[in-house]
Design a protein around this motif. Sequence first.
Motif, mmCIF file in Angstrom:
data_model
loop_
_atom_site.group_PDB
_atom_site.id
_atom_site.type_symbol
_atom_site.label_atom_id
_atom_site.label_comp_id
_atom_site.label_asym_id
_atom_site.label_seq_id
_atom_site.Cartn_x
_atom_site.Cartn_y
_atom_site.Cartn_z
ATOM 1 N N ALA A 41 -3.031 -5.866 -2.891
ATOM 2 C CA ALA A 41 -3.582 -6.975 -3.659
ATOM 3 C C ALA A 41 -4.459 -7.843 -2.770
ATOM 4 O O ALA A 41 -5.604 -8.157 -3.112
ATOM 5 C CB ALA A 41 -2.441 -7.793 -4.241
ATOM 6 N N VAL A 42 -3.929 -8.202 -1.599
ATOM 7 C CA VAL A 42 -4.680 -9.101 -0.711
ATOM 8 C C VAL A 42 -5.993 -8.457 -0.304
ATOM 9 O O VAL A 42 -7.073 -9.032 -0.474
ATOM 10 C CB VAL A 42 -3.840 -9.445 0.535
ATOM 11 N N ILE A 43 -5.880 -7.219 0.179
ATOM 12 C CA ILE A 43 -7.110 -6.537 0.594
ATOM 13 C C ILE A 43 -8.091 -6.505 -0.550
ATOM 14 O O ILE A 43 -9.269 -6.862 -0.432
ATOM 15 C CB ILE A 43 -6.787 -5.092 1.042
ATOM 16 N N GLY A 44 -7.585 -6.109 -1.730
ATOM 17 C CA GLY A 44 -8.469 -6.032 -2.887
ATOM 18 C C GLY A 44 -9.135 -7.365 -3.131
ATOM 19 O O GLY A 44 -10.369 -7.457 -3.224
ATOM 20 N N ALA A 60 7.359 -0.179 -2.731
ATOM 21 C CA ALA A 60 7.079 -0.891 -1.481
ATOM 22 C C ALA A 60 6.348 -2.190 -1.767
ATOM 23 O O ALA A 60 5.114 -2.252 -1.726
ATOM 24 C CB ALA A 60 6.231 -0.003 -0.578
ATOM 25 N N PRO A 61 7.082 -3.246 -2.125
ATOM 26 C CA PRO A 61 6.431 -4.513 -2.473
ATOM 27 C C PRO A 61 5.477 -4.977 -1.390
ATOM 28 O O PRO A 61 4.374 -5.450 -1.669
ATOM 29 C CB PRO A 61 7.607 -5.466 -2.634
ATOM 30 N N GLY A 67 -2.490 -3.919 -7.047
ATOM 31 C CA GLY A 67 -1.618 -4.649 -6.137
ATOM 32 C C GLY A 67 -0.673 -5.559 -6.880
ATOM 33 O O GLY A 67 0.485 -5.725 -6.489
ATOM 34 N N VAL A 68 -1.154 -6.134 -7.957
ATOM 35 C CA VAL A 68 -0.266 -7.034 -8.714
ATOM 36 C C VAL A 68 0.544 -6.245 -9.721
ATOM 37 O O VAL A 68 1.233 -6.837 -10.561
ATOM 38 C CB VAL A 68 -1.072 -8.140 -9.416
ATOM 39 N N VAL A 100 -4.134 5.353 -5.801
ATOM 40 C CA VAL A 100 -3.085 4.331 -5.794
ATOM 41 C C VAL A 100 -2.344 4.336 -7.129
ATOM 42 O O VAL A 100 -1.114 4.332 -7.193
ATOM 43 C CB VAL A 100 -3.694 2.940 -5.516
ATOM 44 N N ALA A 101 -3.120 4.430 -8.204
ATOM 45 C CA ALA A 101 -2.482 4.451 -9.512
ATOM 46 C C ALA A 101 -1.576 5.666 -9.629
ATOM 47 O O ALA A 101 -0.447 5.586 -10.101
ATOM 48 C CB ALA A 101 -3.559 4.497 -10.600
#
Lengths: 485, 640, 100, 179, 525
Positions: free
Chosen positions: B287-290, B279-280, B327-328, B269-270
């Motif tokens: 973020a949510v999943i994490g 892709a916001p 995510g953030v 991901v990084a």
Amino acid sequence: MIPSPIQLPELNFGGILPALVLCLAGLVIMIAGLFMKRYAVAMSTAVSAAAVLIALAVNHPIRHMSEAAFSGLIALDSYTWFFNLLILLATGLTVIISGRYLVDDDLNLPEYFVLLLFASAGMMFMVAGSHLLMIFVGLETLSISIYVLSGILPHSHKSKEAALKYLILGGFSSAVFLYGAALLYGSTGSGNLTLITKALQTGAPGLTAKIGMALLLVGFAFKTATVPFHMWTPDVYEGAPTPLTGFMSVGVKAAAFAAFARVFFEALPSMQITWTQILWIIAVVTMILGNFAALIQENIKRMLAYSSIAHAGYILVAMVAGGEAGAAGMLYYLLAYTFTNIGAFAIVAIVGRKGEANLMLDDYRGLGRSNPLLALAMSLFLFSLAGIPPTAGFVGKFTIFTAAINSGYYWLVIIGVLTSAVSVFYYFRVIMKMYMEAPLKQAESIQFGAGMLFALTISAAVILYIGIFPTRYLGFAVESVKPLF
Amino acid sequence: MTKFVWLIPILPLIGFLINGLFGKRFSEKAIGWIAAGAVGAAFVLAVSIFFEIISMPAASRSVQTIVYTWILSGDLNISFGFLVDPLSMIMLLVVSGVGCIIHIYSIGYMHGEYGFRRYFAYLNLFVFNMLILVSANNFLLMFVGWEGVGLCSYLLIGYYYEKKSAADAGKKAFVVNRVGDFGFLLGMFLIYVTFGSLNYLDVFPAAQEKLPYAGELVTGITLLLFLGATGKSAQIPLFTWLPDAMEGPTPVSALIHAATMVTAGVYMVARCSVLFALAPASMTVVAVIGGATAFFAATIGITQFDIKRVLAYSTISQLGYMFMACGVGAFASGIFHLMTHAFFKALLFMAAGSVMHAMSGELDMRKMGGLKDKLPYTHWTYLIGTLAIAGIFPFAGFFSKDEILFYSFERHVGFWIIGATAALMTSFYMFRSVYMTFYGRSRVDHETAHHLHESPFIMTIPLMILAFLSTVGGFVGIPVFEGLNRFDAFLAPVFAPAKQIIAHGAHHGHHNVTLELVLMAVSLGIAIVGLLLARHLYIVNTSVPDRIVEEYRDVHGLVYNKYWIDELYDFLFVNSIVNFSRFLWKRFDESVIDGAVNGIADLTRKWGNRISKLETGLVKDYALSILIGMVVIIGFLVLK
Amino acid sequence: MVTLHHYLILSAALFCLGIFGVMFRKNLIIILMSLELMLNAVNLTFIAFSRYLGSIEGQIFVLFIMVVAAAEVAVGLAIAVAVFRDRGSINVNDINLMKW
Amino acid sequence: MEAVMFYTLAAVSLISAILVVSLRRPIHNVLFMIITMIGLAGLFILLHAEFIAMVQLVVYAGAIMVLFLFVIMLLNLDQLPLDLDQRSSKAWMGIGLAVYLLIFLIPVAMQFTSIATKPPAVPAQSNTELLAEALFTTYLLPFEVASVLLLAAMIGAVILAGKKTPGNVPEIVDKRRTY
Amino acid sequence: MDRFPYLTLLTFIPLAGAILLMLMNRENKIAMRWVALLFMLVDFALSIVLYFNFDVGSAAMQFVEKRVWVANWGISYFMGIDGISLFLVLLTTLLGPIVIVASWNDIQDRVKEFLICLLFLQVGMIGVFVSLDLFLFYVFWEIMLIPMYLLIGIWGNPARRLYAAIKFVLYTIVGSLLMLVAILALYIMAGKSTGVYTFDLLQLYQFHVPSYAQFWMFLAFFLAFAIKVPMFPFHTWLPDAHTEAPTVGSVVLAAVLLKMGTYGFIRYAIPLFPNAALELTWYICLLAVIGVIYGAWVAMVQLDVKRLVAFSSVSHLGFVVLGMFALTVQGVEGSIIQMINHGLSTGALFLIVGMIYERRHTRLIAEFGGISKVMPLFAVFFMIFTLSSIGLPGLNGFIGEFLVLVGTFKVFPWFAVFAASGVIFAAVYMLWMYQRVMFGELTNPKNYNLKDLSAREVAVLVPLLIFVVWIGVYPNTFLAPMEPSVKNFIQLVETKRSAISNAETTKAAEVGNSGSLTAYLSEIR
């Protein structure tokens, strides 16, 4: 009043020499047979074989002739030559096989050969005949001999029964044939093919001529064993002595088809549309019925009988296709089929052994182990029958189907290939028995003489050779059908 | 020097080949040291390259080395090449470094095990693949490593293949990973179709003009890639394999299922930060999943008694943290936490391993307690690890975790709350494990008790090294004060474009120092609360937990059984597919298709029979058929 | 006034009678006779045609048909005798060793 | 006059033919067969085919039918039960077809009502001469071949009827197995 | 044609061997085996020489040999290979010696016939790949049938070999006979319109069949090839044939015979009838994808290792067909690579199954378990080939599947997606099988003392292993030579298609829906 002296027309005996040779040999055998007891069969075999060889030799010049001999009763042309050749080859092989066969069954029957030779002489007259009368006489000579031959086995009920059935139905069909001849004669004023052609050229053919044609067709269809005139075939083939069955399945068929094609292509082109329609249907029915019925046969002779019906169907496809291509296809197919089937029946004869004891498919179990050579040869013949490359059978089917497609009979061809797919099942079934199943009884290796070996080798070699290098023989076929058109 | 980067992965491979092909007649020591040496050499090489990199100007710290063209088909050109930039550099160091340490530890741990050689061969192979994964210069090569590590984890989890559970766990791991890889693969296809290449240096720079901001395409790509990540990094919904993976030898859990492989998803991901930034929606999803994973895994962790499983769930939740960070938009923090986590989680696992070693394979914490005197080194190192993970100042975890919490707070306070709660639970269950294992009265049964022993130095020394790292590791990235955060600075060039896109996309407040300090204090407090709570429940009055369990039996049951996720999946996917396949095989394949085929055959034979029955043997019937044929033909002609 | 078609119809009738015989009788001998009848019908046709076409060919045909008929009868009766010896019957419906 | 002759002869041969195929005792069949032959011979004469008519009488009515009689006596088949095939539906079907055949053949015959109603004048030469000439010139070859045919038939008759088959009848096996 | 007749020799060396064997004494088994092996090796060596003389750069047919055969019909003895057939030929020749060695101890009954069958089979297979004349092709195509039939029927396992054998033959022959009809139709049609009656493939390429006729002809060809492949609804002969056949039988069947079908598509069906092919592409790809998933799922629940591998073949060949009909460079190359892969790995898997069958005489998964304890070396090989068959990156399988999927994704994204899911299931069934056979406790006492692989068996597997890794690590060796031919193939199809559809402006409507391919192709170039 004093009758004007008869002046004979010039007679070209050269043209009928092959037949004459055979008849002569027949007489020799007959007479010699009276005085010989012990070696009669051997003697007859030798004489007949010699006769066949001579006949082959004297047959050769006919290839380049092109004349209507004997005041137009017979045509001496490449077509005649080709079929004489075919018949002589069939006869030769049959003679060799029969010799051994009769010895094995210790039947002292020189007459067998006499009749065989007469029969093939009859065939030659039949194929050469360019006059309905000639064809009829040849046909009958052939038939009578075959009736007798199929009933010749003294100890076999089946043989007698075969003769009986064949005779009754043969008589019936030849009556029909004659009626057709009569009507044709009536509507055209002659039995001479060329004259018939001329007579029919003008205007649409009348009903009489058509009916005549139809009845002739029935007559030929009977001899060529096509549905629904085939019913005699399985029984007669089963009952008759095996080598003769082989001979019938190729010789008689070939001769009948030869005459069939000559009459219909040469004399009745004006009705081609009509008889093509009829033959189309007959061909389809024959292919389907022959192959389907063969599927479930347990007696190999019956199976081969049905298969030969099916093959008649394929040959009809060629006739339907028509044109030089079709006719040539038919000739090539017959050539291939001759060697294949005679070979197959030779093996049936060998495996059948004394008194034709082993005719069931199960008697072939384990043949691959006990007699690898026989099994190999048999497989080859079966492949050829099934039309698997690179055997002659494949090329034969190929020619026929090509011709048919060339004339646009797609459905006929599709039915043809599908039915031959069916046929693969029963041909391969025999191979399965030979190689993949354990023998029921103690399988011993079968002794068969040099003659048989020779016949087998020849057939096998030819099948392969003309299967792989068909060019020359296709050439023959094409060249030979020229006279018909 | 950077042009020798390909040697870094190759060295372990060589080790693998040597041990694999000729290892038969080597001694255990030889095998072990060959393996460890290979990795060590790789580490040394990595370090030297690292120094070369930092000697370069920040802008040009990205070197591509192409070894050969791997696949060339039409316009598809994929090279076997490597990309050295700060990101991959850090990963290389972590992987090879921690890997080396764990190799050494394994020599002691695996002493006398059946298939010692196999073990080290696999371990080397794993390191090889992992290094490929992190240093590849294109997606496909990364995928090679990606699947490779999956394979190795399969092999190593199933190391004790005679145990059915182990073999099953291995298969489960591989298959679940495959589900993720499926997403990765499709993501790659989309990338290829859009960019006509899979090389990072072709894709990322071109991303901004090829892909519209927040477009469907980029969202699709990133989500698919993220699916891959969830598989590899055991996130919801694909986390179920990781707890089972503990069937493997403990060092394996340490290396693969804590330090390195499971972080591959984060790395990926990084690595694709640019795409994600575009892709916001995907960012939010990540973020949510994490966050969710971090939370749920923690809740489960609380209830477990198997020490390794506790660690496993904590791993999952820590990974959740990292994803939340990504995510953030705090990719650097994610990587930072990745590194520190590698240190302390490896440490924890290996310490746990050492406990296991001492307890002759016992894992249930209820059968431990009061081990601190028997296993001093292990105790201390484990304690350090716990402090680090709980985020107690000044241990490594503190810095990385707080950075994440801070950024998530900036993004949305909800993330912060989740994170904070998770942090609380983390420190609680970690200290719970500490107390249950090392403190209180011993619950060890006798025979294990009397040959209870501290592990040999070959195992404890690696522990100490890692303990040291997890103590000081955090200082490379002191947050708050700009400039002190070396780590961020080092990674900056990699994430610059992403940052800029995000900044440009959503408005982004300036760096608020006071807020950060406050949050730090809060989370530190949280950690301590967790500590105290654990102490209260498991040292002071130990009856309470059971009472709580009694109170909330069903809730506890739910959590204890991991929310029955496994059972759910089995029911939803595994069984249904298996049954359906059986149906296809028996009912469709054998009945329908074959039925048709055989049916045709039988039908043919039946007709053959019918037809040949026409052949009655009566000559008159034959004559009849001739007559029929004749009449039909003539009728046809006359009536036509 | 008798014309060709009278003869033709007569011969057709005879021909069909022959068929009738083949179909309706079981006695081999009589079946053979019916065949003869059919052949005779054909003969009549030929003669009639040869008369009305004024060509001798038809009569030649007939001669040969007679020859063939004789031959067939000879062989046929021989077979009948042989079969009778085998089976003690010349009922063609008893003669079905080979079927299917 | 001619008509009268024709119809009488036609009637005779037709009726006797019917009797041939329908009477039960072979002897009677043979006798009526002979009568049919004679009737036909008469018709032949009407058609100016005298030679054929003679041959018809001599060969058919004479030789062949005698052969039949001979065989019937030899095997004394005269006391056979009724051999009409009434019970077989196939036989009736065959008869029906025969009738159809007749119905189909009549229009064929009718074709010739229009053409050639008038037969050409009877040629000067006697029928026999013409026949002989044709037979020995144009149709020489079939004439010769016919001899072969007859020879074959002769041999055949000898072989088939001559050779004694042993009394012990090999039992008839019908091995049949569906694959 | 004065060049060295590589292909003729390549094709007929095994035949020579067979003939020599026929003359040998059947008792002398070892000698016969050596002879057969020798001939196979010579053949292989020759093919290697061929490979090194192969001009990588060119798309043209190479080593062309053309002689008039049956002049009457324009049949010629016409052989040649290009990048597409090259590796299939190599694969065949490589497997030749391998199967001989593999059957060394396995087959003891009727060794002579067995070896002869194998050699004949070799002739047929190579012949199919190298012939460029429809007639010649058909001849070889049919010839192959017989030895295979005998292999299954004679040396198969007693239970159902007869059924399997005849089923195999009938299935195949129905298809190929209909194909024969189509061939003839094509021949006649071309002959009538151009005046040149010929079976020469390259000339027929130039002939544009009107698309209404194309449809039927293509269907006929399709049926023949689809049965051979086998594609989804026509596959049921495969499990039986594979399961009943002797080890090497299944090896050859899987490794080479199945490729005949796919090769037939590339060489004959598609280029001869492009319009029909492209009209039907969607449906065919659908079938292929169904095959991929269906095969995988059904394989998953098999109880018999061999059957499992057989169904996996169905799945793998689904990939092959899919890539081929995608008609993109990657797709086609991928499918060719995948053909070779499948040949190597599935062949190897059958060998492996055979090896364990030799030891235990059962193939039921339930009978095994924990084998790797007693047969570690075997376990390693088994694992590697399993992985190669589930497409692990770094091994051959991955390259093929990846290229196919990429190629397909460009044209039919959704098909690619579903096919890709097949990758998951592949992992499931293969690993599950591996686990049940090799892992777990060694419970069944019959398995306690199984011998590990002998040197011979290792020798059998190693060559395959080498190629498995080679293709995985450096596929360009194989991609480079086929690239020009593949591009040429796509070019041919596309130009011909557009030519015909332009010619038939009236028919533009029907052809239109497949016209979108132009876009894809332009995108590729």
